[in-house]
Design an enzyme around this catalytic site. Structure first.
Site, mmCIF file in Angstrom:
data_model
loop_
_atom_site.group_PDB
_atom_site.id
_atom_site.type_symbol
_atom_site.label_atom_id
_atom_site.label_comp_id
_atom_site.label_asym_id
_atom_site.label_seq_id
_atom_site.Cartn_x
_atom_site.Cartn_y
_atom_site.Cartn_z
ATOM 1 C CB SER A 95 -0.963 -0.055 1.182
ATOM 2 O OG SER A 95 -1.980 0.898 1.064
ATOM 3 C CG ASP A 224 -6.912 -3.086 -3.065
ATOM 4 O OD1 ASP A 224 -7.520 -2.273 -2.346
ATOM 5 O OD2 ASP A 224 -5.676 -3.235 -3.029
ATOM 6 C CG HIS A 253 -5.621 -2.544 0.509
ATOM 7 N ND1 HIS A 253 -4.896 -2.208 -0.611
ATOM 8 C CD2 HIS A 253 -5.063 -1.842 1.542
ATOM 9 C CE1 HIS A 253 -3.946 -1.347 -0.283
ATOM 10 N NE2 HIS A 253 -4.023 -1.113 1.014
#
Length: 273
Positions: A95, A224, A253
């Site tokens: 991320s 996601d 995610h």
């Protein structure tokens, strides 16, 4: 506990497990190095030296009012790498940490970094603009900042459902995983959590991706709900010179559950290749 101190006096906490070729892990927002514990053990158990740090303002690092931007994050990572004199280095980022890892590798890691892996990472750029019309409108990120100001604790509790996909039928993610997301998020300093929204959403990593000349493994779930795959991995793979894209059907995610088990096999294979 081990720390390094950056040039501006910020203390950066890190973990250092095992021996062998070093792998450094960069965590996502708003978490800490604890989010990588399973992968760190996997690396150390397989003959690697696993290192993960708490980004400034997060976890056990200094809760700085300043420097909560991607250039400083990458410089902090460089300070850690140089302090430990890490070479033949693999960098892994999830991320926001994927953006940090890419910027570090492109701008500081030449001659030290030999592989890059990103998971659900924010590059090339998230926010919508004239040059990125498919991106997420700025209003979505403004709403995150507003929610943080209004009730950060409840916002993190609610966000954990999208993060791990527990709002999808058949999710196998436990309440404990969601509670851990909340716990790590609440450990972070408020200024860093708030400012990092701009860092992960508005930073453009296009030139960083183009500059990478080492093997790059790009992983992302196609469900996601935090970083849309069409504006992230599917664009990033077109910008790197030597990239491999792995899409995980139905994966969220957050790295947990069946997704984590499959991803970790692929990460290990990439590290060993």
């Amino acid at each position: 506990m081990p720390y390094i101190t950056t040039d501006d006096g910020t203390e950066i906490f890190y973990k250092d497990w095992g021996t062998g070729q070093p792998i450094i892990f960069s965590h996502g927002w708003p978490l800490s190095s604890d989010a990588w514990d399973v992968e760190m053990k996997l690396a150390a158990d397989n003959g690697f030296r696993a290192i993960a740090h708490d980004r400034r303002g997060h976890g056990r690092s200094s809760q700085t009012w300043y420097g909560n931007d991607m250039d400083t994050y990458a410089a902090d990572l460089d300070a850690l790498v140089r302090a430990l004199d890490l070479r033949d280095l693999i960098v892994v980022g999830h991320s926001t940490g994927g953006g940090e890892a890419v910027r570090f590798a492109a701008r500081h890691g030449v001659g030290r970094v030999v592989k890059v892996a990103t998971v659900g990472a924010v590059p090339p750029v998230m926010v919508q603009s004239d040059t990125n019309p498919e991106g997420t409108p700025i209003e979505a990120f403004d709403s995150i900042r507003d929610a943080l100001l209004a009730d950060r604790s409840q916002f993190f509790k609610d966000l954990s459902a999208q993060f791990f996909g527990t709002n999808r039928p058949g999710s196998k993610i436990s309440q404990g995983q969601r509670d851990q997301f909340w716990r790590l998020g609440m450990q972070a300093g408020f200024a860093a959590v708030h400012d990092c929204v701009k860092a992960f959403s508005e930073t453009d990593f296009t030139e960083d991706l183009k500059a990478l000349d080492v093997p790059v493994f790009i992983a992302q779930g196609d469900d996601d709900q935090i970083v849309p795959i069409a504006d992230a991995a599917e664009k990033a793979i077109k910008l790197v010179k030597n990239g491999q894209l792995k899409v995980y059907p139905g994966a969220p995610h957050g790295i947990a559950g069946p997704y984590q088990q499959e991803l970790d096999k692929d990460l290990l294979a990439f590290w060993l290749s």
